[in-house]
Write a protein that holds these residues in place. Structure first.
Motif, PDB file in Angstrom:
ATOM      1  N   GLY A  28       2.466  15.314  36.034  1.00  0.00           N
ATOM      2  CA  GLY A  28       2.048  14.356  37.045  1.00  0.00           C
ATOM      3  C   GLY A  28       1.222  13.254  36.421  1.00  0.00           C
ATOM      4  O   GLY A  28       1.046  13.180  35.222  1.00  0.00           O
ATOM      5  N   GLU A  29       0.753  12.373  37.272  1.00  0.00           N
ATOM      6  CA  GLU A  29      -0.075  11.284  36.776  1.00  0.00           C
ATOM      7  C   GLU A  29      -1.351  11.222  37.592  1.00  0.00           C
ATOM      8  O   GLU A  29      -1.468  11.855  38.631  1.00  0.00           O
ATOM      9  N   GLY A  30      -2.293  10.438  37.106  1.00  0.00           N
ATOM     10  CA  GLY A  30      -3.558  10.308  37.794  1.00  0.00           C
ATOM     11  C   GLY A  30      -3.538   9.169  38.799  1.00  0.00           C
ATOM     12  O   GLY A  30      -2.810   8.201  38.644  1.00  0.00           O
ATOM     13  N   HIS A  31      -4.341   9.292  39.825  1.00  0.00           N
ATOM     14  CA  HIS A  31      -4.494   8.238  40.829  1.00  0.00           C
ATOM     15  C   HIS A  31      -5.963   8.170  41.215  1.00  0.00           C
ATOM     16  O   HIS A  31      -6.571   9.197  41.538  1.00  0.00           O
ATOM     17  N   THR A  32      -6.517   6.973  41.178  1.00  0.00           N
ATOM     18  CA  THR A  32      -7.882   6.774  41.629  1.00  0.00           C
ATOM     19  C   THR A  32      -7.842   6.354  43.091  1.00  0.00           C
ATOM     20  O   THR A  32      -7.192   5.364  43.442  1.00  0.00           O
ATOM     21  N   VAL A  33      -8.498   7.121  43.937  1.00  0.00           N
ATOM     22  CA  VAL A  33      -8.498   6.864  45.377  1.00  0.00           C
ATOM     23  C   VAL A  33      -9.199   5.537  45.665  1.00  0.00           C
ATOM     24  O   VAL A  33     -10.284   5.274  45.156  1.00  0.00           O
ATOM     25  N   LYS A  34      -8.536   4.720  46.480  1.00  0.00           N
ATOM     26  CA  LYS A  34      -9.085   3.429  46.891  1.00  0.00           C
ATOM     27  C   LYS A  34      -9.570   3.507  48.338  1.00  0.00           C
ATOM     28  O   LYS A  34      -9.130   4.371  49.102  1.00  0.00           O
ATOM     29  N   GLU A  35     -10.432   2.607  48.697  1.00  0.00           N
ATOM     30  CA  GLU A  35     -10.956   2.522  50.066  1.00  0.00           C
ATOM     31  C   GLU A  35      -9.786   2.422  51.050  1.00  0.00           C
ATOM     32  O   GLU A  35      -8.851   1.648  50.852  1.00  0.00           O
ATOM     33  N   GLY A  36      -9.831   3.225  52.103  1.00  0.00           N
ATOM     34  CA  GLY A  36      -8.810   3.173  53.146  1.00  0.00           C
ATOM     35  C   GLY A  36      -7.588   4.038  52.886  1.00  0.00           C
ATOM     36  O   GLY A  36      -6.700   4.120  53.730  1.00  0.00           O
ATOM     37  N   GLU A  37      -7.493   4.664  51.724  1.00  0.00           N
ATOM     38  CA  GLU A  37      -6.336   5.519  51.438  1.00  0.00           C
ATOM     39  C   GLU A  37      -6.522   6.899  52.052  1.00  0.00           C
ATOM     40  O   GLU A  37      -7.632   7.371  52.238  1.00  0.00           O
ATOM     41  N   SER A  38      -5.399   7.518  52.334  1.00  0.00           N
ATOM     42  CA  SER A  38      -5.366   8.910  52.796  1.00  0.00           C
ATOM     43  C   SER A  38      -4.390   9.657  51.890  1.00  0.00           C
ATOM     44  O   SER A  38      -3.622   9.032  51.148  1.00  0.00           O
ATOM     45  N   LEU A  39      -4.409  10.976  51.954  1.00  0.00           N
ATOM     46  CA  LEU A  39      -3.440  11.744  51.167  1.00  0.00           C
ATOM     47  C   LEU A  39      -2.018  11.373  51.571  1.00  0.00           C
ATOM     48  O   LEU A  39      -1.118  11.300  50.738  1.00  0.00           O
ATOM     49  N   TYR A  40      -1.817  11.099  52.857  1.00  0.00           N
ATOM     50  CA  TYR A  40      -0.492  10.729  53.337  1.00  0.00           C
ATOM     51  C   TYR A  40      -0.041   9.387  52.744  1.00  0.00           C
ATOM     52  O   TYR A  40       1.095   9.256  52.293  1.00  0.00           O
ATOM     53  N   LYS A  41      -0.927   8.397  52.709  1.00  0.00           N
ATOM     54  CA  LYS A  41      -0.577   7.099  52.122  1.00  0.00           C
ATOM     55  C   LYS A  41      -0.286   7.246  50.628  1.00  0.00           C
ATOM     56  O   LYS A  41       0.648   6.645  50.102  1.00  0.00           O
ATOM     57  N   ILE A  42      -1.083   8.055  49.960  1.00  0.00           N
ATOM     58  CA  ILE A  42      -0.879   8.280  48.522  1.00  0.00           C
ATOM     59  C   ILE A  42       0.440   9.014  48.303  1.00  0.00           C
ATOM     60  O   ILE A  42       1.223   8.656  47.423  1.00  0.00           O
ATOM     61  N   GLY A  43       0.699  10.039  49.113  1.00  0.00           N
ATOM     62  CA  GLY A  43       1.956  10.777  49.004  1.00  0.00           C
ATOM     63  C   GLY A  43       3.163   9.879  49.216  1.00  0.00           C
ATOM     64  O   GLY A  43       4.163   9.971  48.500  1.00  0.00           O
ATOM     65  N   THR A  44       3.078   8.982  50.200  1.00  0.00           N
ATOM     66  CA  THR A  44       4.171   8.059  50.477  1.00  0.00           C
ATOM     67  C   THR A  44       4.362   7.083  49.315  1.00  0.00           C
ATOM     68  O   THR A  44       5.488   6.761  48.937  1.00  0.00           O
ATOM     69  N   LYS A  45       3.276   6.630  48.735  1.00  0.00           N
ATOM     70  CA  LYS A  45       3.366   5.698  47.597  1.00  0.00           C
ATOM     71  C   LYS A  45       4.135   6.321  46.432  1.00  0.00           C
ATOM     72  O   LYS A  45       4.987   5.690  45.820  1.00  0.00           O
ATOM     73  N   TYR A  46       3.838   7.580  46.125  1.00  0.00           N
ATOM     74  CA  TYR A  46       4.432   8.240  44.970  1.00  0.00           C
ATOM     75  C   TYR A  46       5.670   9.078  45.309  1.00  0.00           C
ATOM     76  O   TYR A  46       6.370   9.537  44.412  1.00  0.00           O
ATOM     77  N   GLY A  47       5.916   9.322  46.596  1.00  0.00           N
ATOM     78  CA  GLY A  47       7.015  10.201  46.971  1.00  0.00           C
ATOM     79  C   GLY A  47       6.702  11.635  46.617  1.00  0.00           C
ATOM     80  O   GLY A  47       7.506  12.337  46.027  1.00  0.00           O
TER      81      GLY A  47
END
Length: 193
Positions: A28-47
């Motif tokens: 996998g890769e790393g992701h730094t959480v940004k203001e306003g993000e949710s796990l769902y938004k992050i999941g959708t971004k990366y699939g």
């Protein structure tokens, strides 16, 4: 060339190939959480499924904080996303975005079901399940909307109603499908389990 030189040359070539493979390809890769993000938004971004992101990061809840570092696991390959998006495009062209997400979710639910094969590709190419496989339209490229629908379906995977089937009652009259429990109706498609 001596055996020793052949072995050293082979090991050097293997090490060079290994170094060329990105370290995050399997883990996998790393992701730094940004203001306003949710796990769902992050999941959708990366699939990637929210459930899988939580597992990879030892989480029991959905709470994340800006600046936090998350591991994004690789659970569905780009090739699997592509074939699924092409199926969605062919099966749900002209349907709403939500209908496209639901079609992708059916395939993902089938992968989890004991009634169907264990991979996205094997589910899609399992006999006479999907007309785009039979008529060749699955070979057409997917639209950006279908690709996004696949990423969203993957992010939502494991959190939905568990639909295993979908059909258009105007085009398919099937006693088996008509006896299934309807989970939702979106556009022209009936979804059932």
């Amino acid at each position: 060339m001596t055996i020793k030189k052949l072995i050293i040359s082979s090991l050097t070539a293997i090490m060079a190939l290994t170094a060329a493979i990105p370290a995050n390809a399997a883990s996998g890769e790393g992701h730094t959480v940004k203001e306003g993000e949710s796990l769902y938004k992050i999941g959708t971004k990366y699939g990637v499924s929210v459930v899988d992101i939580k597992k990879a990061n030892g989480r029991e809840n959905h709470h994340i904080n800006p600046g936090e570092q998350l591991t994004i696991p690789v659970t569905v390959t780009d090739a699997e996303k592509d074939v699924l998006a092409r199926l969605v495009e062919a099966e749900a062209k002209g349907e709403s975005y939500g209908g496209k997400v639901a079609v992708a979710a059916v395939v993902l639910n089938r992968v989890d079901s004991k009634e169907f094969p264990d991979t996205i590709k094997d589910v899609i190419y399992d006999g006479y399940q999907f007309s785009p496989v039979l008529n060749g339209t699955i070979s057409q490229p997917a639209s950006e909307e279908s690709k996004q629908a696949v990423r969203e379906a993957i992010a939502h995977h494991g959190l939905g109603s568990g639909s295993l089937y979908f059909f258009n009652p105007d085009k398919a009259d099937n006693a088996f499908l008509n006896q299934r429990e309807v989970t939702t109706i979106i556009g022209n498609h009936v979804f059932a389990r």
